[in-house]
Design a protein around this motif. Structure first.
Motif, short mmCIF file in Angstrom:
data_model
loop_
_atom_site.label_atom_id
_atom_site.label_comp_id
_atom_site.label_asym_id
_atom_site.label_seq_id
_atom_site.Cartn_x
_atom_site.Cartn_y
_atom_site.Cartn_z
N ALA A 215 0.85 -1.20 0.00
CA ALA A 215 0.00 0.00 0.00
C ALA A 215 0.88 1.24 0.00
O ALA A 215 0.92 1.99 0.98
CB ALA A 215 -0.93 -0.01 1.21
N PRO A 216 1.61 1.50 -1.07
CA PRO A 216 2.59 2.59 -1.09
C PRO A 216 1.97 3.98 -1.01
O PRO A 216 2.70 4.96 -0.76
CB PRO A 216 3.30 2.39 -2.44
N GLN A 217 0.67 4.09 -1.21
CA GLN A 217 0.03 5.40 -1.19
C GLN A 217 -0.25 5.91 0.23
O GLN A 217 -0.58 7.09 0.41
CB GLN A 217 -1.29 5.35 -1.98
N ILE A 218 -0.09 5.05 1.24
CA ILE A 218 -0.39 5.43 2.62
C ILE A 218 0.89 5.89 3.31
O ILE A 218 1.92 5.21 3.26
CB ILE A 218 -0.99 4.24 3.40
N ASP A 219 0.84 7.03 3.98
CA ASP A 219 1.99 7.56 4.71
C ASP A 219 2.34 6.67 5.90
O ASP A 219 1.47 6.00 6.48
CB ASP A 219 1.71 8.98 5.20
N MET A 220 3.62 6.71 6.29
CA MET A 220 4.08 5.89 7.41
C MET A 220 4.96 6.71 8.36
O MET A 220 5.54 7.73 7.98
CB MET A 220 4.91 4.70 6.91
N SER A 221 5.07 6.22 9.59
CA SER A 221 6.10 6.69 10.51
C SER A 221 7.23 5.67 10.49
O SER A 221 7.07 4.56 9.98
CB SER A 221 5.55 6.86 11.93
N ALA A 222 8.37 6.02 11.04
CA ALA A 222 9.54 5.14 11.00
C ALA A 222 9.41 4.02 12.02
O ALA A 222 8.86 4.20 13.11
CB ALA A 222 10.80 5.94 11.28
N GLY A 223 9.93 2.83 11.67
CA GLY A 223 9.98 1.72 12.59
C GLY A 223 11.08 1.92 13.62
O GLY A 223 11.87 2.87 13.55
#
Length: 416
Positions: A215-223
């Motif tokens: 789902a590359p369109q969804i923003d993420m925070s860092a692991g």
């Protein structure tokens, strides 16, 4: 072992004056314009039963800008909004989340162990449980249905709050594979979403890598590993990362300070500060953290953070984004990097006055056989705001003796 090793390495690098390299910037990061957000952690677990619709409704009504939630995989392949891998801590049942269907989880009483001001409490015989039985209807709560006190699904939350940004944390039952399984199901559920106000995070880097692939369109925070690498040596963060969601302190080292926030902003990342045992969850600490120029705070007491925002006249997110506050402009001097492991509390910004602590409200009283709690609405200017016994939440109440920590927070107790 990981906690001790990272803490030791961090101390060494700081003592040596290690200079970090710049991470790859994130272009046109919309979350850098959303200052300063109140991200109600689990809906505000010290003020309402964590990860329940009741808590989310309450937080949204009092002014929270974003909801922070956790998702676990269920026996029937759905995603339940619950923090732990078991239901023991917050509900009237016991067992692993992945051993129950979503229908069974919805039927549980997720307010069973809730104590105002203390989140979930099991071992205190003097504790009061004003919302126990709300799920079954034995306790009525004005403006809410019994289902608001069960364990909701992710789809339940997204449908109820179509216009409220949501931060979704991928959880698991301990193994890396369990996190990967949750990530895969989450990506499938969000595959066709048109929402642009979601951030997905996890302490498990591999789960985020898989999620971004699907789902590359969804923003993420860092692991966790990516965040530690960035903090210690400026290692570029993975593609798709827009935010650094970090504890206030880690193993006695202040993580959230002006220097770190400025560096993250220069590199194109928003900074979201969470507490969860890493620092006191109170008005004084909220004010100090706001002074570091973070983009968001994740409080367990969102109503207290709203009061601090009001007292400081802090600018809040607006459509189209918000420019940095004057004291947070890039040409302002930053705090020096810490030179040792003290103090454990965040350093206050000189331009932010220290608050005068308010006395705690009386402890909640035992409810009657059919108690009625107030609906989570803002009172009118002329409305009587006298607290209802059993539902008022102290501004800065006593913390529980055992603080549940998560991820890369050390096992050391929170600062007093």
């Amino acid at each position: 072992m990981r906690t001790a090793a990272v803490a030791s390495l961090s101390c060494l690098l700081i003592a040596l004056g290690y200079s970090t390299t710049a991470a790859a910037p994130t272009a046109d990061n919309p979350w850098l314009g959303q200052r300063v957000m109140n991200m109600a952690h689990s809906g505000g677990e010290d003020e309402a039963p964590m990860n329940t619709m009741y808590a989310f409704e309450r937080a949204d009504t009092l002014g929270a800008d974003m909801l922070e939630i956790d998702v676990q995989l269920t026996a029937d392949g759905d995603l339940a909004v619950i923090h732990d891998a078991t239901v023991d801590d917050s509900t009237d049942h016991t067992g692993r989340v992945d051993s129950f269907t979503m229908e069974q989880l919805r039927a549980m009483d997720a307010a069973h162990w809730f104590v105002p001001g203390r989140s979930t409490v099991h071992d205190d015989p003097s504790a009061q449980y004003p919302l126990r039985g709300a799920r079954s209807g034995d306790a009525e709560v004005a403006g809410h249905e019994p289902t608001d006190f069960g364990v909701p699904s992710l789809s339940d939350v997204l449908e109820r709050f179509p216009d409220t940004p949501v931060n979704i944390e991928i959880k698991g039952s301990g193994s890396t594979q369990s996190y990967l399984d949750t990530a895969e199901v989450l990506a499938g559920q969000l595959e066709r979403t048109q929402r642009e106000d979601l951030i997905v995070g996890s302490f498990e880097d591999e789960a985020l890598e898989l999620f971004h692939e699907l789902a590359p369109q969804i923003d993420m925070s860092a692991g966790q590993d990516a965040m530690i690498g960035y903090y210690l040596s400026g290692t570029p963060l993975p593609e798709g990362v827009v935010a650094l969601q970090v504890p206030i302190t880690y193993s006695g080292i202040t993580v959230v300070n002006r220097a770190f926030v400025d560096r993250a902003h220069r590199d194109g990342y928003a900074v979201h500060a969470w507490f969860s045992g890493s620092a006191p969850d109170d008005a004084a600490t909220y004010e100090q953290v706001i002074g570091t120029c973070v983009d968001a705070l994740m409080p367990s007491r969102p109503s207290v953070l709203e009061e601090v925002f009001d007292e400081l006249r802090t600018e809040r997110p607006t459509p189209g984004g918000t420019a940095p506050r004057q004291e947070c402009a890039s040409d302002e001097p930053t705090d020096p990097e810490p030179t040792d492991a003290e103090p454990t509390d965040p350093e206050p910004t000189p331009s932010v006055p220290s608050p005068t602590p308010e006395p705690s409200d009386p402890a909640p009283t035992t409810p009657g056989p059919k108690p009625t709690a107030p609906a989570p609405t803002q009172p009118a200017p002329d409305e009587d705001t006298t607290p209802v016994p059993g539902t008022d939440v102290p501004r800065e109440p006593e913390r529980p003796a055992i603080v549940q920590t998560d991820g890369w927070v050390s096992d050391a107790p929170a600062a007093p």
